[in-house]
Design a protein around this motif. Structure first.
Motif, mmCIF file in Angstrom:
data_model
loop_
_atom_site.group_PDB
_atom_site.id
_atom_site.type_symbol
_atom_site.label_atom_id
_atom_site.label_comp_id
_atom_site.label_asym_id
_atom_site.label_seq_id
_atom_site.Cartn_x
_atom_site.Cartn_y
_atom_site.Cartn_z
ATOM 1 N N GLN A 141 6.541 13.267 -0.644
ATOM 2 C CA GLN A 141 5.882 12.834 -1.879
ATOM 3 C C GLN A 141 4.516 12.221 -1.620
ATOM 4 O O GLN A 141 3.881 11.721 -2.547
ATOM 5 N N ALA A 142 4.048 12.256 -0.393
ATOM 6 C CA ALA A 142 2.804 11.566 -0.045
ATOM 7 C C ALA A 142 1.615 12.066 -0.847
ATOM 8 O O ALA A 142 0.689 11.312 -1.152
ATOM 9 N N ALA A 155 13.419 4.298 -5.926
ATOM 10 C CA ALA A 155 14.536 4.035 -5.024
ATOM 11 C C ALA A 155 14.052 3.861 -3.595
ATOM 12 O O ALA A 155 14.536 2.982 -2.855
ATOM 13 N N ALA A 156 13.090 4.685 -3.182
ATOM 14 C CA ALA A 156 12.555 4.573 -1.825
ATOM 15 C C ALA A 156 11.841 3.241 -1.625
ATOM 16 O O ALA A 156 12.059 2.556 -0.613
ATOM 17 N N VAL A 157 10.985 2.859 -2.563
ATOM 18 C CA VAL A 157 10.255 1.592 -2.446
ATOM 19 C C VAL A 157 11.233 0.419 -2.425
ATOM 20 O O VAL A 157 11.081 -0.526 -1.629
ATOM 21 N N ALA A 167 3.819 5.934 1.940
ATOM 22 C CA ALA A 167 4.382 7.258 1.682
ATOM 23 C C ALA A 167 3.981 8.266 2.746
ATOM 24 O O ALA A 167 4.740 9.199 3.051
ATOM 25 N N ALA A 168 2.795 8.084 3.318
ATOM 26 C CA ALA A 168 2.333 9.035 4.325
ATOM 27 C C ALA A 168 3.277 9.119 5.517
ATOM 28 O O ALA A 168 3.430 10.184 6.127
ATOM 29 N N ASP A 173 0.862 -1.179 0.000
ATOM 30 C CA ASP A 173 0.000 0.000 0.000
ATOM 31 C C ASP A 173 0.901 1.234 0.000
ATOM 32 O O ASP A 173 1.361 1.689 1.046
ATOM 33 N N LEU A 174 1.165 1.769 -1.183
ATOM 34 C CA LEU A 174 2.078 2.895 -1.305
ATOM 35 C C LEU A 174 1.458 4.178 -0.760
ATOM 36 O O LEU A 174 2.173 5.057 -0.266
#
Length: 415
Positions: A54-55, A79-81, A47-48, A42-43
Motif C-alpha cells: 500500500q506504500a 488495522a496496520a497502523v 508504509a514503504a 510518518d506514514l
C-alpha cells in the motif's frame, strides 16, 4: 494500549488515529501522517517498509489516493497502523519514524474537489429566521422537507492556521446607500465537514445506507461569512461573495472507523421525510461536542448531536438529482447550534445580529469580528470505553482588507 507514552484520556489516543499531511523543517516534501498523542507517525516512511503493498497510496504526501481506495483498504491501513503502535515487536522499526507534533507544519491534507454547505441545524435556522423575519414563521416552508444547502468555492478552502483576509464587497448601509468596502459584519460558522473518498456514478443517487461506502472521514470547518455582503446579494440566488472568500478546515481527518461509538438517533421529525430521506430507526446523528474560542476565550459550545438533518441524509439529497460524488468532495453541516444561548455556533446568533455584543474577559466587546481577532474551533466525540475521539482544531486570524487603487479610490476600502 500503545507502547508510546500517551495517556488514555488523550483525544489523539489509539482510538482516534486521524490522517493528515505534513512537512518538517528538514523535510520540505509533504508526507502523510497519523496523529498519535502529541506526536505524528510518518506514514509515508512507515508504509514503504512495513506495508509495501500500500506504500503507493502515501508516496505523494497527500490523502487523495487513500481516499479513493475505498473501505476495505481504509480498514486494512487502520488495522496496520494500530498494530504498529500497540505491538511492542514493531517499536524498533516505528519509533524512529515518529516526529513531535510541535515540529511539523500541517498542510491541507487532500485536494478539495467540490464544496457544498448545508443548513441542517433547526436551532440555527430558526434563530436566523427570528432575527431577519420577526413575527413570521422562522423556518421557510421547505426547510423540514429537505436539507437546504449551497455550492461554495473549493479553491478557497484552506487549512487551519491560514490567515483570513477581511473581504470587500457591496453592501447596503442602514440609510439605504449601496457602497463598496470592507465587510463590517464578519462572522464565523462552527461546522462539521464530511470528506468523500469513493466517487459515485453520474445519474445514480447514493442511498442513506451507502454513506459509509463513500465517506472517508470527518473534520471541523469554519465557514467564514460576511453577513452584510451576504444580506445584500443573497436574494434571489443565495450566498455568493459573502461566503466565497475563505473556508477553513482542520488539518486532521478522523476516519469513520474511529466514530463507532459516536452515532446517535436524530431528533424527532415532523413531517416524516420522503422515502429517500426517511431514516426512521437509523442512528446517523453525530454526537460531536464543539467549542468556539475568540481571542482564547470560550464563547460557545455547539452540540452536533441535535442536528435535524444527518450527514447520510445530506449525502442522499446531494446526489438525489444525479450529481456524482468525486474523491475529495467536502460537504458541511451548516452552523451547529443548540437550544441554549451558549450553544450558538455563529456571532450572528450569539450577539443577535449585533444587538447584544459579547463582553470578553478584558472588557472588550464584540458584535462581529475585528481585524486581528483569532477564532479557534475544537471538538471531540465519544470513543470506546469512555475515551474521547479528538478532532484537533481549526483556527484562523483576521487580516485587514488590502488597500487598492481601483476606480472607486482607496478611501472606500478603509474599514
Amino acid at each position: 494500549m500503545t507502547w508510546l507514552d500517551v495517556p488514555r484520556t488523550h483525544p489523539f489516543g489509539i482510538q482516534t488515529l486521524p490522517y493528515g499531511s505534513f512537512t518538517t523543517p528538514d523535510g520540505p516534501v509533504p508526507r502523510v501522517g497519523v496523529a498519535i498523542g502529541d506526536d505524528v507517525l510518518d506514514l509515508t516512511a512507515a508504509a514503504a517498509t512495513l506495508l509495501p503493498e500500500q506504500a503507493g497510496l502515501f508516496a505523494a504526501g497527500g490523502l487523495d489516493p487513500l481516499l479513493a481506495a475505498g473501505p476495505p483498504v481504509w480498514a486494512a491501513v487502520r488495522a496496520a497502523v494500530t498494530e504498529w503502535l500497540t505491538e511492542p515487536r514493531h517499536r524498533a522499526a516505528v519509533e524512529p519514524l515518529i516526529v513531535p507534533a510541535s515540529e511539523v507544519s500541517l498542510l491541507l491534507p487532500f485536494t478539495v474537489a467540490d464544496y457544498v454547505d448545508f443548513y441542517s441545524s433547526e436551532h440555527h435556522a430558526a434563530n436566523v429566521g427570528r432575527i431577519f423575519r420577526p413575527g413570521s414563521d422562522p423556518l421557510p416552508p421547505n426547510w423540514k422537507h429537505q436539507p437546504l444547502g449551497y455550492h461554495g468555492r473549493a479553491g478557497t478552502v484552506v487549512v487551519s492556521g491560514t490567515p483570513v483576509v477581511r473581504p470587500a464587497g457591496q453592501r447596503r448601509t442602514a440609510d439605504g446607500e449601496v457602497v463598496f468596502g470592507p465587510s463590517t459584519r464578519l462572522d464565523i460558522e462552527a461546522e462539521i465537514a464530511y470528506v468523500v473518498g469513493v466517487p459515485s456514478t453520474p445519474g445514480r443517487p447514493v442511498a442513506l445506507g451507502e454513506f459509509a461506502d463513500h465517506v472517508f472521514g470527518v473534520c471541523l470547518l469554519n465557514d467564514w461569512s460576511a453577513r452584510d455582503i451576504q444580506a445584500w446579494e443573497y436574494t434571489p440566488l443565495g450566498p455568493f461573495l459573502g461566503k466565497s472568500f475563505g473556508t477553513s478546515v482542520s488539518p486532521w481527518v478522523v476516519p469513520l472507523a474511529a466514530l463507532e461509538h459516536a452515532w446517535v438517533a436524530p431528533p424527532p421529525r415532523d413531517p416524516r421525510p420522503l422515502p429517500y430521506l426517511d431514516d426512521t430507526g437509523r442512528t446517523d446523528g453525530l454526537d460531536l461536542a464543539m467549542e468556539v474560542r475568540l481571542g482564547g476565550h470560550p464563547i460557545a459550545q455547539p452540540p452536533g448531536a441535535g442536528m435535524y438533518w444527518t450527514p447520510a441524509q445530506q449525502l442522499a439529497h446531494l446526489t438525489s438529482g444525479g450529481a456524482p460524488l468525486r474523491t475529495g468532495d467536502v460537504y458541511a453541516s451548516g452552523t451547529v447550534s443548540g437550544p441554549e444561548p451558549g450553544q450558538r455556533g455563529s456571532l450572528l446568533e450569539l450577539t443577535w445580529n449585533g444587538a447584544e455584543p459579547l463582553t470578553l474577559p478584558g472588557g472588550e466587546t464584540r458584535a462581529f469580528l475585528e481585524d486581528g481577532d483569532e477564532v479557534v474551533i475544537s471538538g471531540s466525540a465519544p470513543g470506546p470505553g469512555g475515551t474521547r475521539v479528538g478532532f484537533g482544531e481549526v483556527r484562523g486570524r483576521i487580516l485587514p482588507t488590502p488597500q487598492t487603487s481601483d476606480q472607486e479610490g482607496p478611501e472606500q476600502l478603509r474599514p
